[in-house]
Scaffold this motif. Sequence first.
Motif, PDB file in Angstrom:
ATOM      1  N   TRP A   1     -12.861  -2.519 -18.443  1.00 45.25           N
ATOM      2  CA  TRP A   1     -11.655  -3.327 -18.265  1.00 45.25           C
ATOM      3  C   TRP A   1     -10.380  -2.481 -18.240  1.00 45.25           C
ATOM      4  N   ARG A   2     -10.212  -1.590 -19.200  1.00 46.00           N
ATOM      5  CA  ARG A   2      -8.986  -0.788 -19.230  1.00 46.00           C
ATOM      6  C   ARG A   2      -8.894   0.115 -18.009  1.00 46.00           C
ATOM      7  N   THR A   3     -10.019   0.654 -17.599  1.00 44.57           N
ATOM      8  CA  THR A   3     -10.027   1.484 -16.395  1.00 44.57           C
ATOM      9  C   THR A   3      -9.626   0.658 -15.184  1.00 44.57           C
ATOM     10  N   LEU A   4     -10.087  -0.588 -15.132  1.00 40.23           N
ATOM     11  CA  LEU A   4      -9.725  -1.467 -14.023  1.00 40.23           C
ATOM     12  C   LEU A   4      -8.218  -1.692 -13.978  1.00 40.23           C
ATOM     13  N   LEU A   5      -7.595  -1.899 -15.136  1.00 44.18           N
ATOM     14  CA  LEU A   5      -6.146  -2.133 -15.155  1.00 44.18           C
ATOM     15  C   LEU A   5      -5.390  -0.946 -14.578  1.00 44.18           C
ATOM     16  N   PHE A   6      -5.750   0.267 -15.006  1.00 51.06           N
ATOM     17  CA  PHE A   6      -5.051   1.449 -14.502  1.00 51.06           C
ATOM     18  C   PHE A   6      -5.390   1.700 -13.031  1.00 51.06           C
ATOM     19  N   THR A   7      -6.621   1.404 -12.646  1.00 48.56           N
ATOM     20  CA  THR A   7      -7.005   1.567 -11.246  1.00 48.56           C
ATOM     21  C   THR A   7      -6.238   0.596 -10.358  1.00 48.56           C
ATOM     22  N   ALA A   8      -6.088  -0.645 -10.830  1.00 48.14           N
ATOM     23  CA  ALA A   8      -5.331  -1.636 -10.058  1.00 48.14           C
ATOM     24  C   ALA A   8      -3.881  -1.193  -9.906  1.00 48.14           C
ATOM     25  N   TRP A   9      -3.282  -0.719 -10.982  1.00 49.52           N
ATOM     26  CA  TRP A   9      -1.898  -0.247 -10.903  1.00 49.52           C
ATOM     27  C   TRP A   9      -1.784   0.939  -9.941  1.00 49.52           C
ATOM     28  N   GLY A  10      -2.656   1.916 -10.095  1.00 48.87           N
ATOM     29  CA  GLY A  10      -2.595   3.096  -9.237  1.00 48.87           C
ATOM     30  C   GLY A  10      -2.804   2.771  -7.774  1.00 48.87           C
ATOM     31  N   THR A  11      -3.756   1.891  -7.494  1.00 46.62           N
ATOM     32  CA  THR A  11      -4.024   1.540  -6.101  1.00 46.62           C
ATOM     33  C   THR A  11      -2.896   0.698  -5.526  1.00 46.62           C
ATOM     34  N   ALA A  12      -2.325  -0.201  -6.340  1.00 48.94           N
ATOM     35  CA  ALA A  12      -1.171  -0.977  -5.883  1.00 48.94           C
ATOM     36  C   ALA A  12       0.002  -0.053  -5.568  1.00 48.94           C
ATOM     37  N   MET A  13       0.188   0.995  -6.386  1.00 47.15           N
ATOM     38  CA  MET A  13       1.236   1.976  -6.099  1.00 47.15           C
ATOM     39  C   MET A  13       0.967   2.689  -4.782  1.00 47.15           C
ATOM     40  N   ALA A  14      -0.284   3.108  -4.577  1.00 46.27           N
ATOM     41  CA  ALA A  14      -0.624   3.803  -3.330  1.00 46.27           C
ATOM     42  C   ALA A  14      -0.381   2.912  -2.114  1.00 46.27           C
ATOM     43  N   TRP A  15      -0.756   1.643  -2.221  1.00 46.53           N
ATOM     44  CA  TRP A  15      -0.563   0.679  -1.136  1.00 46.53           C
ATOM     45  C   TRP A  15       0.933   0.474  -0.853  1.00 46.53           C
ATOM     46  N   THR A  16       1.726   0.299  -1.906  1.00 43.10           N
ATOM     47  CA  THR A  16       3.154   0.033  -1.728  1.00 43.10           C
ATOM     48  C   THR A  16       3.884   1.268  -1.210  1.00 43.10           C
ATOM     49  N   TRP A  17       3.575   2.432  -1.778  1.00 42.06           N
ATOM     50  CA  TRP A  17       4.190   3.668  -1.282  1.00 42.06           C
ATOM     51  C   TRP A  17       3.862   3.896   0.187  1.00 42.06           C
ATOM     52  N   SER A  18       2.608   3.718   0.560  1.00 43.13           N
ATOM     53  CA  SER A  18       2.218   4.003   1.947  1.00 43.13           C
ATOM     54  C   SER A  18       2.883   3.038   2.919  1.00 43.13           C
ATOM     55  N   LEU A  19       2.990   1.754   2.524  1.00 42.32           N
ATOM     56  CA  LEU A  19       3.683   0.797   3.394  1.00 42.32           C
ATOM     57  C   LEU A  19       5.161   1.159   3.535  1.00 42.32           C
ATOM     58  N   ALA A  20       5.797   1.528   2.435  1.00 43.47           N
ATOM     59  CA  ALA A  20       7.215   1.901   2.510  1.00 43.47           C
ATOM     60  C   ALA A  20       7.420   3.123   3.392  1.00 43.47           C
ATOM     61  N   LEU A  21       6.499   4.078   3.320  1.00 44.53           N
ATOM     62  CA  LEU A  21       6.653   5.318   4.082  1.00 44.53           C
ATOM     63  C   LEU A  21       6.316   5.157   5.556  1.00 44.53           C
ATOM     64  N   ILE A  22       5.833   3.996   5.959  1.00 39.41           N
ATOM     65  CA  ILE A  22       5.701   3.725   7.398  1.00 39.41           C
ATOM     66  C   ILE A  22       7.075   3.813   8.062  1.00 39.41           C
ATOM     67  N   ASP A  23       8.113   3.443   7.323  1.00 38.26           N
ATOM     68  CA  ASP A  23       9.485   3.544   7.829  1.00 38.26           C
ATOM     69  C   ASP A  23      10.100   4.911   7.565  1.00 38.26           C
ATOM     70  N   GLY A  24       9.334   5.827   6.961  1.00 32.86           N
ATOM     71  CA  GLY A  24       9.858   7.146   6.644  1.00 32.86           C
ATOM     72  C   GLY A  24      10.541   7.175   5.288  1.00 32.86           C
ATOM     73  N   TRP A  25      10.704   8.378   4.736  1.00 30.03           N
ATOM     74  CA  TRP A  25      11.298   8.514   3.409  1.00 30.03           C
ATOM     75  C   TRP A  25      12.723   7.984   3.365  1.00 30.03           C
ATOM     76  N   ASP A  26      13.525   8.338   4.346  1.00 35.95           N
ATOM     77  CA  ASP A  26      14.939   7.976   4.295  1.00 35.95           C
ATOM     78  C   ASP A  26      15.140   6.475   4.440  1.00 35.95           C
ATOM     79  N   ARG A  27      14.647   5.908   5.527  1.00 31.87           N
ATOM     80  CA  ARG A  27      14.858   4.477   5.752  1.00 31.87           C
ATOM     81  C   ARG A  27      13.976   3.622   4.850  1.00 31.87           C
ATOM     82  N   GLY A  28      12.773   4.101   4.586  1.00 32.14           N
ATOM     83  CA  GLY A  28      11.821   3.289   3.838  1.00 32.14           C
ATOM     84  C   GLY A  28      12.065   3.264   2.340  1.00 32.14           C
ATOM     85  N   ILE A  29      12.658   4.304   1.791  1.00 28.22           N
ATOM     86  CA  ILE A  29      12.810   4.381   0.337  1.00 28.22           C
ATOM     87  C   ILE A  29      14.231   4.799  -0.068  1.00 28.22           C
TER      88      ILE A  29
END
Length: 447
Positions: free
Chosen positions: A78-106
């Motif tokens: 369970w605890r591993t799942l919580l950290f995995t969910a957070w880490g994967t959600a971060m990876a998903w959100t970062w990658s979507l934001a960077l579709i617009d590039g660092w400057d415009r996206g973030i």
Amino acid sequence: MKRNLRRDLYAAAAAALLVLAAVLVGRSIEHRHGTLRVDWPPFLASWGPHVGPGTPAAVAVALAVVSYGPALAARLPWRTLLFTAWGTAMAWTWSLALIDGWDRGIARRLTTRYEYLQVIDRFHDIPHTLRDFTQHILLNSPDHWPAHIAGHPPAATLTFVFLDRIGLHGGGWAGAFVITVGTTAAAAVLIAVRTLADERLARRAAPFLVLTPGAVWMGTSADGYFTAVAAWAVALLALAATGHHPRRTGLASGLLFGLTAYLSYGLTLFALIAAAVLFLGFRLTRRRPSLPFLRLLPFLLAGFVVVPAVFTALGFNWWEAYRLLVTRYYQGAAAVRPYGYWIWANLACTVCIVGPATAAALPRAGATLLRRSPAPALRLGVLVGAALLALLAADISGMSKAETERIWLPFAMWLLPCCALLPRPRAWLAAQAVLALLVNHLLLTGW
């Protein structure tokens, strides 16, 4: 089974038609009258097909979650799942934001003329600025606040002031903070669902909380940060209401609920979700002689008053600020944005935050309330129903005309757990990912 699948598909199709209608009707209204004040109705966005450095990463994360997410969620500790969910959600959100590039996206998202970082220097003397805050809300006031500062209580702006004070200057650090903190909401919702429903449903919901289409707008808008604060307030309340260290978790929940009210006026509607959590907690603990439900209330209330007491002592009047905000709201685009369009087009925006899987699962959640469903599914239905009720109240208020793809992120996160009721999770996860990827690659969103 086939009959249920058809119903799921019908619900998803109806949601897709709602979005299509909002696009077509909105474009017609904007072309003829120009009253919607958005470039690509119903979204604050413009048409602009593009790819960027985040494209390969976003596709890779989507494929990984669709292929392995359900199985891993079912068997990880369970605890591993919580950290995995957070880490994967971060990876998903970062990658979507960077579709617009660092400057415009973030880096530039929180530095525009409407945003919080524009006024950092005006908070040099925080007590004085808070005492004077309401004098700058109206458009005709001297040195009026930009839209987002005027539209929120000052805890929102102070967050970025404090980031600047500790050396994390500029839009890049602000964007990184919003993504890092905002994506913890996935773990918070998992804790609440496990506590109030059961672990099996929480594990089934986990991949959907990770691969949410709403990540398009969570990275990077301050509402992603608000989403996490509100989510942890609810998660801690769920723990307190079911007897998990009720004094500590109740006090912490109260503190976060108090902070939530000073981050966004609209998030006071989380009182409806909190009421549902307390109801479910009472139902779960009523046969226990210790009644932890009753013991938590003084600590919850004690925690809740801290943030309002501090801001009030420093001279900020929440009620006066909200009264002036209503006037300011109708001094801007809201004065011409038609209520008759936005009251349903806002819901089309919500479809794109929560995705077709949630649209398909919501009728299943509603059905748990109308028939003799297993107790965990019924409790999940109550939690999701409370979030939907809060969202509808925000819609009816008229204080959310447009931009709800961002504004309603805190409520939308609590609709996603109903996806745990769906069979064939991989197919629905694929639909969620495709929607997010299409939106982020075809539109240049405002956030």
